[in-house]
Design an enzyme around this catalytic site. Structure first.
Site, short mmCIF file in Angstrom:
data_model
loop_
_atom_site.label_atom_id
_atom_site.label_comp_id
_atom_site.label_asym_id
_atom_site.label_seq_id
_atom_site.Cartn_x
_atom_site.Cartn_y
_atom_site.Cartn_z
N SER A 183 1.72 -42.79 -50.88
CA SER A 183 2.41 -41.73 -51.59
C SER A 183 2.20 -41.75 -53.11
CB SER A 183 3.91 -41.80 -51.29
OG SER A 183 4.44 -43.00 -51.77
N HIS A 211 3.66 -38.65 -44.98
CA HIS A 211 3.05 -37.77 -45.98
C HIS A 211 1.80 -37.07 -45.45
CE1 HIS A 211 5.36 -38.42 -49.68
NE2 HIS A 211 5.49 -39.68 -49.30
N LYS A 242 9.79 -34.02 -44.74
CA LYS A 242 8.75 -33.64 -45.71
C LYS A 242 8.11 -32.32 -45.26
CE LYS A 242 8.33 -38.17 -47.70
NZ LYS A 242 8.47 -39.50 -47.12
C1 LIG Z 1 9.45 -40.60 -46.95
C2 LIG Z 1 8.91 -41.70 -46.15
C3 LIG Z 1 9.70 -42.37 -45.21
C4 LIG Z 1 11.16 -42.11 -45.06
O1 LIG Z 1 11.38 -40.92 -44.39
P1 LIG Z 1 12.90 -40.43 -44.20
O2 LIG Z 1 12.85 -39.61 -42.96
O3 LIG Z 1 13.26 -39.66 -45.41
O4 LIG Z 1 13.73 -41.65 -44.03
C5 LIG Z 1 9.10 -43.34 -44.44
N1 LIG Z 1 7.79 -43.66 -44.59
C6 LIG Z 1 7.02 -43.05 -45.50
C7 LIG Z 1 5.58 -43.43 -45.63
C8 LIG Z 1 7.55 -42.05 -46.31
O5 LIG Z 1 6.78 -41.47 -47.22
#
Ligand SMILES: *Cc1c(COP(=O)(O)O)cnc(C)c1O
Length: 397
Positions: A183, A211, A242
Site C-alpha cells: 500500500s 488493495h 476499499k
Molecule cells: C486495508 C487493509 C486491511 C484491513 O482491511 P479492513 O477490512 O479495513 O480491516 C488488511 N490488509 C490489507 C493489505 C489492507 O490494505
C-alpha cells in the site's frame, strides 16, 4: 489509582507530538467521494481514499442496502454459528467465491479479522510462515498469534524468499504470506515467481487482495488475474472496505477444507458479530456492478495511467506502480507535511507519509486514484502538485 497511569499516558502522548508523529483526523461532512467537503465548508478533491471504483456513495449500493434492511432488519445480534447467518450472508460468500474462482468463502467483520484469525487455526509450532517484510499490520498480527516458526523475506525479493523457503524445509507445512499490492509503494507482489517457488519448495500461498481486488488485472479480479493464476492460490483474503464499496467487512476465500476449518476454529469469526444484512446485500450488489461490465475498472486504469504519466512528465519522482496507488517521493518528512498542507490550501486532499509508516528518509505523498475522478479533477490535482512543487523547490520550472 489513575493518577500515575494518567501521567504516563500524558508523557507518551507528548512524546508522540514532539516527534511530529501525532495523527489528527480531518472531519468530512459529505459522503465519501472524489469531491468532498471538510468541516468549515471547504471543498476539496479527494486523492487519499481507498475508494478505487468510486462505489462509496454509489446509488445502487445505497438502495440495495436500504432494501435489504427493510426485509432482513438492522443487525444480526449474533455470531454466525449461533444465529447470525442469513441467506444474504451465504449468497455473498458464494458471490465472492465465484468472483475469485475459489471453492469457498468465509466472511469476517473486517479483513483485519480475516488475517488475524487465519494462521492460528491452520498451523502449529511444527509449521512455518514465510512473510514479506512489507506485509500489512493485520498479517503481522495474525502471524504473531500463531505458533508457527516465522521467516521473513525482503519485499518482493525472490532470492531472499528462496533462501527462507530452504530454511523452512525443516518444518512440516510452509505458507508464503504476501500482500497483493503493497500500500505504500503501489507495487504488486511477483505472484508468478512466488507461485513457482511455492511449487518448487512445497509451500502454500496466501495473498491479501485488499488493495488489488477490483483494481489489478484487466477486469479487476486481482493479482490472480494479472498473473493468470485464477483458482491456483490456496488462500486469498480481502476487504469490502476499499474498491468493493468502501464500507466494512472482510473475507477469506480459497480451498474448501481451509475455509471449513476456519469456520470451526477462527476466533474472530467464532467470537465476533455477523456483518449486518444490508452490508452483505451491498457487497452482493458491488460484485454485480463490477462483473456486469468493465466500465469502472477501465476508467480507474485510464485515470491512473493519465495521472502517473503527467506527473512523471512534470518531473516528479514516482515509485513504479501497477496499482491505483501513486507514491510521489519527497524523501524529507517535514517537506512531505508542508507539501500536503499546501496542497490542501489548493483544494487537494492528500496525506504525507513518513517514518515509521515508511522507511526513514523515504517520505512521500501517496495519491490514490479512483474511477470517480473526472478528467478535470485529475488536471486540477496535477496543476496543484506542480504549483506547490515549484514553490517548495521540489521540481524546477
Ligand atoms: C486495508 C487493509 C486491511 C484491513 O482491511 P479492513 O477490512 O479495513 O480491516 C488488511 N490488509 C490489507 C493489505 C489492507 O490494505
Amino acid at each position: 489509582m489513575y493518577q500515575d497511569f494518567q501521567k504516563h499516558l500524558q508523557t507518551t502522548i507528548a512524546e508522540i507530538r514532539e516527534a511530529g508523529l501525532y495523527k489528527s483526523e480531518r472531519v468530512i461532512i459529505t459522503p465519501q467521494s472524489s469531491a468532498i467537503q471538510v468541516e468549515g465548508g471547504v471543498d476539496v478533491i479527494n486523492f487519499c481514499a481507498n475508494n478505487y471504483l468510486g462505489l462509496a456513495d454509489n446509488k445502487e449500493l445505497i438502495q440495495a442496502a436500504k432494501d435489504r434492511m427493510d426485509v432482513r432488519g438492522y443487525g444480526m445480534a449474533s455470531v454466525r454459528f449461533i444465529c447470525g447467518t442469513q441467506d444474504t450472508h451465504k449468497q455473498l460468500e458464494q458471490a465472492i467465491s465465484d468472483f475469485f474462482g475459489t471453492e469457498d468463502t468465509i466472511l469476517y467483520a473486517a479483513c483485519f479479522d480475516a488475517n488475524g484469525g487465519l494462521f492460528e487455526p491452520l498451523l502449529t509450532e511444527q509449521d512455518a510462515i514465510i512473510s514479506d517484510a512489507l506485509n500489512h499490520a493485520s498479517i503481522i498480527d495474525g502471524v504473531r498469534l500463531c505458533k508457527a516458526v516465522r521467516y521473513r523475506y525482503k519485499n518482493g525479493d525472490m532470492a531472499d524468499l528462496e533462501e527462507q523457503l530452504k530454511a523452512a524445509q525443516a518444518q512440516r507445512f510452509r505458507i508464503i504470506a504476501t500482500d497483493g499490492v503493497f500500500s505504500m509503494d503501489g507495487n504488486v507482489c511477483p505472484l508468478d515467481k512466488i507461485y513457482e517457488l511455492a511449487n518448487k519448495y512445497n509451500a502454500l500461498v496466501m495473498v491479501d487482495e485488499s488493495h488489488s481486488a477490483g483494481v489489478v488485472g484487466k477486469t479487476g479480479h486481482g493479482v490472480t488475474e494479472l498473473y493468470n493464476l485464477r483458482g491456483k492460490i490456496e488462500i486469498l483474503t480481502g476487504t469490502l472496505g476499499k474498491a468493493f464499496g468502501g464500507s466494512v467487512g472482510g473475507f477469506t476465500t480459497g480451498k474448501k477444507e481451509i475455509i471449513d476449518l476456519l469456520r470451526q476454529r477462527s476466533r474472530p469469526y467464532l467470537f465476533s458479530n455477523s456483518i449486518p444484512p444490508m452490508i452483505a446485500a451491498a457487497g452482493l450488489k458491488t460484485l454485480e456492478i463490477i462483473t456486469r461490465d468493465n466500465t469502472l475498472q477501465d476508467k480507474l486504469h485510464a485515470n491512473t495511467e493519465y495521472f502517473v504519466t503527467k506527473m512523471k512528465a512534470a518531473g516528479f519522482d514516482i515509485k513504479p506502480t501497477q496499482s491505483a496507488i501513486c507514491a510521489v517521493m519527497l524523501y524529507d518528512a517535514r517537506l512531505s507535511q508542508e507539501f500536503a498542507a499546501a496542497l490542501q490550501k489548493e483544494g487537494i486532499y492528500v496525506t504525507g507519509f513518513y517514518y515509521p509508516v515508511v522507511p526513514q528518509g523515504q517520505a512521500r505523498i501517496r495519491v490514490q486514484l479512483s474511477a470517480a475522478h473526472t478528467q478535470e479533477q485529475l488536471d486540477r490535482g496535477i496543476a496543484a502538485f506542480i504549483k506547490v512543487a515549484r514553490t517548495l523547490n521540489v521540481i524546477k520550472q
